[in-house]
Structure formats: structure tokens, C-alpha cells
Design a protein around this motif. Structure first.
Motif, PDB file in Angstrom:
ATOM      1  N   ILE B   3       0.837  -1.207   0.000  1.00  0.00           N
ATOM      2  CA  ILE B   3       0.000   0.000   0.000  1.00  0.00           C
ATOM      3  C   ILE B   3       0.869   1.253   0.000  1.00  0.00           C
ATOM      4  CG2 ILE B   3      -0.226   0.101   2.502  1.00  0.00           C
ATOM      5  CD1 ILE B   3      -3.170   0.924   2.008  1.00  0.00           C
ATOM      6  N   THR B   6       1.458   2.126  -3.515  1.00  0.00           N
ATOM      7  CA  THR B   6       0.266   2.772  -4.045  1.00  0.00           C
ATOM      8  C   THR B   6       0.250   4.238  -3.656  1.00  0.00           C
ATOM      9  OG1 THR B   6      -0.791   0.710  -3.426  1.00  0.00           O
ATOM     10  CG2 THR B   6      -2.219   2.444  -4.266  1.00  0.00           C
ATOM     11  N   LEU B  10       0.132   7.313  -6.421  1.00  0.00           N
ATOM     12  CA  LEU B  10      -1.072   8.128  -6.628  1.00  0.00           C
ATOM     13  C   LEU B  10      -0.759   9.577  -7.014  1.00  0.00           C
ATOM     14  CD1 LEU B  10      -3.646   6.892  -3.982  1.00  0.00           C
ATOM     15  CD2 LEU B  10      -3.948   7.068  -6.445  1.00  0.00           C
TER      16      LEU B  10
END
Lengths: 504, 501
Positions: B3, B6, B10
Motif C-alpha cells: 500500500i 500505491t 497516486l
């Protein structure tokens, strides 16, 4: 009895192809009409470089010391350096193809009636192409030569065309010719030094081959004075070619005077070839005598890094500034010579490629900034270029950032691997001076960034010309390589690792 | 894919999206940037929710080969310390975008470029705190200078180019020293356990003390420039005076924390012995920073310069807490990093609005603002109170923890540090008195109060200052196990409390 030498043509083919292309170019220059001559020359030059590169790929796993009567080595490093010279020369030719930069008739006296009529009638001579190919063949031979005579021949083959090419600028011809003369005189001196050193090494070891010299040093029965004199003079010749302090004074003048595409070609390819040969001589021939030369070369490396970085700050001309930056980079590359380990060789291989592309790209951009009288190299007139042409100025900044060694560019990985090799070999002082002079150099590069982007443009006639297709391709390739090698350097590092070996 | 990755991707994705938006449509660019940063914040929230507070190991670990021939990996993972710093960054970015809606309009380039730079910076801010590979850390550490350089130089005020240059040169100089040290530790690792940049493996090396001292200094000088410690601080006031408020918030609130974070993560974890050797020197430097920053803040006539000098004082506290070498001090320092981010953020926001309304940053030009612009004045007041560590606001908790943690080991240093609190009261109250109270200075009568957008943007920051002031437990729960791990690894145990007589 005299027996004919045995040559392995397939292993020598890359050089032979380039030489063949050069000879063909001479014929074309003599016999072809002016309408198609330039196109033909360009085609021949690019074609022979591509062919030679294809041949390099075909023989890339061959290893041989006897390809040409024990005077050249086909090993990892020589294949790598030859390939690098070919690729960089290809890009260099793309810049050279812009004929606008060269004197229409080199033999005409500057400002003479002859010169004017040559320009008016469009009698553009194109001897620059065969000259480049001759230089390239010398540059390919230099890093693979394993005896002192072949080294000397290669040195001359690569230097002589360069002396001429430096004098071919169309604008500011006197400056260009002065540069050529200066380069020639000092180059002749350094060649003499090289030859003198070779003679002493022969006197010491009774052998001209690097391996023979290495054996004599290990045996240790020779006259050490001869050895020391030999190493000293040979080094002077080499250090002159790479532009190391205190043998650097020709660099700024020649870089400034020569036509910019030639400067780029010289800066990139000569450095590759000269470092290829230097690495081989010191790694293969003189490594057993390292206690004799290491302190001196270390001092020179430190001086070169420091002087290059500091002197660059004071420059007002972009070509001179890039010249001093190239001096600083020679200092960095010398740390790879001192390292004397596989990591040092691998790092040097990576560095010359990274540096070559960045340098070609940077000089390529210099050719685009012009006013009505030709190129503008005065840095004060580059002010505010970022506003006039953000893309070109931005690309130039990318190259500067790579020179400065900021992460995510190829320059950073190159510096990192060189310093790593130097540290591994115990030369911590060199690493510390290296990082500090990088900081100094960064100041100089940033000053240009400030000029380009953060200073209001003056009402000046400086413009950025629309680049020709070939120039555009070349600059794009250089920029892409600079980024890709910074973000994903494994592509080249692994290759460099495979090829980082010398046959002895 | 972890994560954390991620979270890094982003904002980068948002930046790419921005790049294709036409330059003329600034409003759209702003909205895309805001939306991206809010999504990033949401994902960061999810990450915090999933985070196991009692697990002191690195979490959300991911490792991929990057440069195989040097043993360099793309390796990320976070512990409690990294978590809270990433969260702080994720909160501050949307605040900055929303609060400085018109900030990008006076720049040299379009608004679009401004937001691209901000989002790239956010990617790097997450990456720098999450990196567990020293090389990766270094790359981000250096690369993030470039967006900041252009943010200051392209969108700042006054002598912005010079300020940007000074900032970059200082940081680059430190970074290069760190590079030499990184190469050093890499070579040592090569001799002992094989070439690696993995933080956990590097911290198992045995390094002789002389080498350790040099390598420690290489790292420490870089970090002491970043989290400006006296005498390496001179770039900060110049940068803060020239940068836009938003850039200043990210610079002082987040980027400078990389310095103090690096001291914990690298200086102490990799060179525990050298850290102990240099502790006395660093504690003295911290105390000088605390007092020097405070005294110069009192003397400042320019409001952004004042905030910069208060920050130098606060960074002194953070460094003091870290090198007190107690888990309390370390937890306090980490908490201080977060709180300082929010309280300085609020200060810069309020000051930025004051400056843009009054068109002057001289403290003398303000006066009586609480009558003309009450909401703005209260915001500035609360932020100021947080800067002087008023009990009930979050800074108090961290400052208290730092001083307690320091006192158990270095009582004298703690006492000197405490005088910093007194001086803090002085510099904050003086500026509040001059700018908010008293008669309204001529020229201030028509200033407009905060509009809805501005209120919305500053509200979460003020709320967090109050909430964590009363209830710092969630943050401390995340931080404490990590700081225990750091201290245990460094081989120090907290001094036993002395029994009262």
C-alpha cells in the motif's frame, strides 16, 4: 626471413569497415557533384558506422590477442570501447550533418574573395565526413592496442583529423584556426612525450608490448630510472589527451574555437578512446608498478577535479564552461584508473557512455542558440532562454543536472559507481575531494539554470533555431539515454560488468 | 504491491494527469491536484487503519530488485515513526493546495506546473520516509531538492532565485557528504556480509570506532543542514522569506523532518557507538539552536523570518529529544515533528493570508487585526499558542516529553532547554500583541476576513492541534514501539527514575 603477418579479418572488421568508409568518402569528395555529395557522404558515414557496430555485436564474445600479430587485443573492454565510440560517433555525425556550421572551403583564407565566392556559389565541401571516420578508426584502435607502437599510431590517426576538424568553423574562422593550430602544436608536443616515454619503457623492458613491460616490472631486474622516466612521459602524453590538469590548458581554447558539433564529437569520443587506452596501459602494463605512479595520478586526479570545477565558475562562455566541466569529468574518470580493480573498470565503462551522451546532447543544444551572426556562446546572452524556448532550455538543464550528478540521471550513477570503486581500493581521499568538487561544480551548473529560467530575458536578438530532423533525433536520444541510465542503470551496468575485463 | 507503493504512485499519477491538461485551464488543474491529494490522504488513512500498532517490525514491506549489480533494491516499509510522518505529509498537501488556491498565479510559469511540482514532491515525501534501502533513500533525498528548487525559484517572492540557489547548494553539499558515507558503509558491508544497501542488514555491521565516527558525521551533517541546526541553518530564513506560504509549509513542515527522521533512522540505527560519542556535541548544538533561534525570532521584523527562526528553535528541541537517547525523548521528538508540522503549517497559512491581504510582510504594518479580521486573527493566535506549547495544544505534549526524556539523562541540558519555553512565550506574545491587538494600523481598515475556502482549509489543522493536545494517545501508540526498537538496537536503556526522598 620475413613472413607475412597473419591477420584475423573478422575480428578487425569493425575498424576496417570504418576505414573503408573513410576512403570511399575521399573518393566521393573528389568525384561526385555538389548536389548529391553531402547526402552521399552522410549515407556512407552513417552506413559504415552501423555496419561496424553490427560486426562488433557479431564478435562480441570473441577473445583473442593474436588478431593482428599480437598488437591488438580483442577482449571485453576493447569491444565495449569500440562499440561506445561507434554509437557516440553516430550521434556526433547527426550533429555534423548540419553543414551550416562548417567553412565552405577550408583552404580559402578567412575574409578573402575566394571564401565569399565559395559561400555564394554554394560550393560546400564535405571533407568533414571522411575526416570524422578516420578519427573514429583511430579512436577504435587506441583502446585495443597492446603495444606501444600501435598505441602511438592509433594516437596519431585519431589526432590528425581532429586538428584539421577543429579549424573548419564557418564563423569566427580566425578563432577556429587559432584553436586548430594550438591543438596541433600542443598535440605534437604530447605525442613526442608519448613516444619518448615509449622509448624509455622499451629501454627498461626490452619489449614494446604491455604484457612484456608488465613481466619486466614483476621480474624487477631493469633500470628503475628508465621505468620512472618512461611512465612519467607516457603519462604526460595520455593526460594531455584526456585533458587532465596541468595538461589541460588547450581544452578551453580548442573547445571554444572548434565548430560546436566537432567540439561535442571531440569531447565525447576522444575521451572514450583516451580513457580506454589509459585504462589498458595502467591496468595491464603498469599495474605492477602502481606504487610508483599511483600517488602522482591520485594528485593529478584531485587537482583535475578541483581545478575543473572551480575554474568553470568563472567562465562567461558556454563552450569554455563546458570545457572546464569536461576537465572536471576527466578527473572523476581518473579515479577509475587509480582504483585498479574490476569495479573501477566497470564504473569507467559506464561513465564514459553516460558522459558521452550527455556531452553530445549539451553541445548539440549549443548549436541551436543563435543570432544573425551565428551561434551565441556568451552566457550573458543566454539569459531568459527558458522563456523563449522552455523545451530546449529544459533539456539543457537536464544535461547540466546529469553533469552535476544529481540522482535519477546517468551522471549520478556514473559518479556513484566510480567513487564506490575508488573507496573499495582504499582511496578515500579521492572520494571526499570528488564529492566536494561535485558540490562546487553544482554551483556553476545552477548558475546557468538561474540564468536560463529565473532571470528576465533582455531584449536581445538571440533565438533558438528550429532544429533539423537529425539534430532533433540526436538530442532526443541523448536526453532519453541520460534519463534511462539514471532511472534504470542495470541495462548498461550489467553489460559493463560482462565486458569489464582485459586480456593480458 | 504494498500500500506504501500505491501511496507513492497516486500523486505521481495525478502529476501525469495534470501534464496533459491544457495550460489555460488553471481551475481544472487545481481541482485535479486537490482531488489527487485527497485520494492520497484517504489511502493514507486506510494504511493507518491497517497498521498494527503493537508490531514493532517494519510493515507493508515490499522489495524489488532495482540495480542488481550494486545490490540496490526498491525496498519500502514503515514503522510507527514513518507512519505518523507520512500521515502528516498526506494531511498537509491538500491543506496547502486548498489554502493557496491563488498562490500559483504570480509565478514564472503556469499554475499547472506548480501543482505538478507539488504532487511530485508528495510522491517523494512518502518515498523518503518509507525507504528501507539506503540508496533509494539517498536518491529521493537528493531528487526532492529539484521540485522545491523550482517551487521557490519559480513561484516565490523577492530574491527568490538567490534563495532557491542557497537552499539547493546547502542541501546538495550535505547530500554529497552523505553520499561519501553511504559509499563507505556499502564497501564495509561488501567486506563483511556482501554488497547490500538494506537498512536492517547494514545495521548489523561491526565497524571500528574511527570509521564509524567519520561515517556518522557524513550522515549527520547532511541531516543537520536539512533540519537546520545551528550553525548550518542560514539557508532556512532566506528560503522561508522567499517561498510561497504553501512551499514554506511543505519545506519546514515535511522536508526538514527528513533531517530529523534521518538522524533516527540512519545516524542512530547504523552507527550507535558514534552516536553516543557525538551526543554531548550534538546536545550543545541543539541547545544553542533552541536559544539562538528564539532570540533571533524575538528580533525579527519580518513575519516569515520570525516563523523560520522559531522553527530553528523547535528543531533544536527535536534534535535534543533524539539524542537524549531515551525512549521518552525519542517518542517526544517524533511527536514534536508531527506537531511542529501542523503548528508551523497553521502559522504559515495565517501569516501568508495576512501578507497577501496587507501586501507587506513587516510585522509593524499589522496591528489591531482582531477587530478587522477576527477569524484570521484567532487562527494566528491559536497557531501561535501552539508554537509556544500552551498546555491543551499538541505541541505541549511533545515538548514536555522531550524535556522529561532529556532530564532523566542530561538534567542540565533539560534546564537550559526549558528557558527556550520562556523565550518562546516572549517571541510569540510580542508578535501577537503587535499584529493582532492595539489600535488598527492605518491601511488595515479594509482587510477582508477569511473566506469559506480558507476557513475550510485551515480548520482541520487547528482541529488536529487541539485534538492531539488533549488526546495524543493514537500517535504515541504508533510511535512508542518503534522508538523502543530504535533505542534497544542502539543498546541504551532508559535511566531508572530516581526515587524521591
Amino acid at each position: 626471413m620475413f613472413s607475412a603477418p597473419v591477420l584475423n579479418y573478422s575480428l578487425l572488421a569493425p575498424i576496417l569497415i570504418v576505414l573503408g568508409g573513410a576512403l570511399l568518402g575521399v573518393l566521393v569528395e573528389a568525384f561526385l557533384g555538389k548536389t548529391i555529395r553531402a547526402t552521399a557522404q552522410l549515407g556512407i558515414s552513417l552506413g559504415s558506422l552501423v555496419l561496424a557496430f553490427v560486426q562488433i555485436i557479431r564478435i562480441h564474445s570473441e577473445r583473442s590477442l593474436s588478431a593482428a600479430v599480437n598488437s591488438v587485443a580483442i577482449d571485453g573492454a576493447s569491444i565495449f570501447f569500440q562499440g561506445t565510440v561507434l554509437v557516440l560517433a553516430f550521434i556526433g555525425i547527426l550533429f555534423i550533418a548540419d553543414q551550416d556550421n562548417f567553412a565552405a572551403q577550408a583552404s580559402a583564407i578567412p575574409g578573402s574573395e575566394e571564401e565569399r565566392s565559395a559561400i555564394q556559389t554554394g560550393k560546400q565541401q564535405t571533407e568533414i565526413f571522411p575526416l570524422t571516420l578516420f578519427a573514429v578508426s583511430g579512436m577504435m584502435l587506441f583502446p585495443m592496442a597492446t603495444d606501444l607502437i600501435t598505441l602511438f599510431v592509433a594516437l596519431e590517426v585519431l589526432s590528425l583529423p581532429l586538428y584539421l576538424m577543429a579549424g573548419l568553423s564557418r564563423r569566427r574562422r580566425l578563432l577556429s584556426q587559432e584553436a586548430a593550430l594550438k591543438y596541433f602544436l600542443l598535440g605534437a608536443f604530447s605525442s613526442a612525450f608519448f613516444l619518448f616515454g615509449s622509448a624509455f619503457l622499451y629501454g627498461y623492458s626490452g619489449s614494446l608490448s604491455l604484457t612484456g613491460i608488465a613481466n619486466a616490472i614483476s621480474a624487477g631486474n631493469g633500470n628503475d630510472i628508465f621505468l620512472l622516466i618512461g611512465i612519467a612521459f607516457l603519462s604526460v602524453g595520455l593526460l594531455f589527451k584526456v585533458g587532465a590538469v596541468p595538461f589541460h590548458s588547450w581544452t578551453p581554447d580548442v573547445y571554444q574555437g572548434a565548430p560546436t558539433p566537432i567540439t561535442g564529437f571531440m569531447a565525447a569520443c576522444t575521451k572514450v578512446a583516451a580513457f580506454g587506452a589509459t585504462l589498458r596501459i595502467f591496468y595491464v602494463g603498469l599495474s605492477a608498478a602502481q606504487w610508483e605512479w599511483k600517488p602522482i595520478i591520485t594528485t593529478i586526479s584531485i587537482l583535475t577535479m578541483a581545478v575543473g570545477a572551480i575554474a568553470a565558475i568563472a567562465q562567461r562562455d558556454v563552450k569554455r564552461a563546458l570545457a572546464f566541466s569536461s576537465i572536471a569529468h576527466a578527473g572523476f574518470l581518473l579515479t577509475g584508473v587509480i582504483a585498479l580493480n574490476k569495479a573501477g573498470l566497470q564504473a569507467s565503462l559506464f561513465y564514459v557512455v553516460a558522459y558521452g551522451f550527455t556531452t553530445l546532447g549539451a553541445f548539440g543544444i549549443v548549436t541551436l542558440v543563435r543570432d544573425s551572426a551565428g551561434e551565441v556562446t556568451d552566457l550573458n546572452r543566454w539569459v531568459g532562454l527558458g522563456k523563449k524556448s522552455p523545451l530546449i532550455a529544459g533539456t539543457f538543464v537536464l544535461f547540466l543536472i546529469s553533469f552535476a550528478g544529481i540522482p535519477l540521471t546517468s551522471g549520478f550513477i556514473g559518479k556513484f559507481s566510480l567513487f564506490n570503486a575508488a573507496y573499495e581500493s582504499g582511496n578515500i581521499l579521492v572520494v571526499v575531494v570528488g564529492v566536494l568538487s561535485s558540490a562546487v561544480a553544482a554551483f556553476f551548473y545552477l548558475r546557468i539554470v538561474v540564468m536560463l529560467f529565473f532571470t528576465e530575458p533582455t531584449s536581445d536578438s538571440v533565438t533558438v533555431v528550429i532544429p533539423s530532423v537529425m539534430t532533433r533525433i540526436a538530442i532526443t536520444v541523448c536526453a532519453v539515454v541520460t534519463i534511462v541510465l539514471g532511472v534504470y542503470p542495470s541495462l548498461l551496468l550489467n553489460t559493463a560488468q560482462t565486458f569489464a575485463n582485459f586480456l593480458a | 504491491m504494498s500500500i506504501v507503493t500505491t501511496l507513492e504512485l497516486l500523486p505521481l499519477l495525478g502529476a501525469v494527469l495534470l501534464a496533459v491538461i491544457p495550460k489555460s485551464n488553471a481551475e481544472l488543474a487545481k481541482r485535479v491536484a486537490l482531488a489527487t491529494s485527497l485520494v492520497t490522504l484517504a489511502v493514507a488513512g486506510v494504511m493507518a487503519y491497517k497498521f498494527q500498532v503493537h508490531d514493532s517490525a517494519m510493515q507493508f514491506v515490499q522489495s524489488n530488485k532495482w540495480i542488481a549489480s550494486f545490490g540496490i533494491n526498491y525496498a519500502v516499509g514503515i514503522d510507527g515513526i514513518a507512519l505518523v510522518l507520512i500521515l502528516m505529509a498526506a494531511v498537509l498537501v491538500p491543506v496547502v493546495i486548498l489554502a493557496g488556491w491563488h498562490e500559483s498565479e504570480n509565478g514564472k510559469w503556469s499554475a499547472k506546473v506548480f501543482y505538478i511540482l507539488i504532487l511530485i514532491l508528495e510522491t517523494m515525501m512518502v518515498g523518503v520516509f518509507a525507504a528501507t534501502d539506503v540508496f533509494l533513500f539517498y536518491v529521493i533525498f537528493e531528487a526532492m531538492l529539484i521540485p522545491v528548487y523550482f517551487l521557490i525559484g519559480g513561484y516565490g517572492r523577492g530574491e527568490r532565485a538567490a534563495a532557491a540557489m542557497k537552499f539547493l547548494l546547502y542541501s546538495l553539499f550535505g547530500g554529497l557528504l552523505m553520499l561519501a558515507a553511504i559509499i563507505g558503509i556499502y564497501v564495509i558491508a561488501g567486506n563483511q556480509i556482501g554488497h547490500t544497501f538494506d537498512l536492517a542488514q547494514l545495521s548489523t555491521l561491526t565497524i571500528d570506532s574511527a570509521t564509524q565516527n567519520f561515517l556518522f558525521l557524513g550522515f549527520f551533517i547532511a541531516f543537520a543542514i536539512k533540519a537546520p541546526l545551528w550553525p548550518l541553518h542560514t539557508w532556512l530564513p532566506t528560503a522561508a522569506k522567499s517561498a510561497t506560504p504553501g512551499t514554506s509549509i511543505l519545506l519546514l513542515g515535511v522536508l526538514d523532518k527528513v533531517g530529523t527522521y534521518g538522524m533516527i533512522r540512519f545516524c542512530i540505527a547504523l552507527f550507535p557507538e558514534a552516536a553516543k560519542t557525538f551526543t554531548p556535541m550534538i546536545i550543545v548544538l541543539s541547545l544553542i539552536s533552541i536559544l539562538y533561534g528564539a532570540f533571533l525570532a524575538i528580533g525579527q521584523k519580518e513575519i516569515n523570518g520570525l516563523i523560520a527562526f522559531t522553527s530553528i528553535s523547535h528543531f533544536g528541541f527535536i534534535t535534543l529529544g533524539i539524542f537524549a537517547m531515551t525512549s521518552q525523548g525519542l517518542s517526544g521528538a517524533t511527536l514534536y515533528m508531527v506537531n511542529h508540522g501542523f503548528s508551523t503549517g497553521a502559522l504559515f497559512l495565517a501569516a501568508g493570508w495576512m501578507v497577501s491581504r496587507r501586501k507587506s510582510s513587516n510585522i509593524e504594518d499589522f496591528g489591531g487585526l482582531q477587530r478587522v479580521t477576527p477569524v484570521l486573527a484567532w487562527t494566528f493566535f491559536l497557531a501561535g499558542m501552539s508554537a509556544l506549547a500552551l498546555p491543551g495544544l499538541s505541541s505541549f505534549v511533545s515538548e514536555f516529553l522531550v524535556l522529561v526524556g532529556t532530564f532523566t539523562r542530561y538534567p542540565v541540558a533539560a534546564i537550559f532547554g526549558t528557558t527556550g519555553i520562556v523565550l518562546a512565550a516572549l517571541y510569540v506574545l510580542i508578535v501577537i500583541q503587535k499584529s493582532l491587538h492595539g489600535p488598527t494600523t492605518p491601511g488595515n481598515e479594509d482587510l477582508k476576513d477569511l473566506n469559506l475556502r480558507e476557513k475550510i482549509s485551515v480548520a482541520p489543522v487547528i482541529a488536529l492541534l487541539v485534538i492531539f493536545g488533549f488526546f495524543p494517545k493514537p500517535l504515541l501508540d504508533a510511535i512508542n514501539p518503534a522508538s523502543h526498537t530504535v533505542m534497544t538496537h542502539a543498546g541504551v536503556t532508559d535511566p531508572a527514575p530516581k526515587a524521591g526522598k
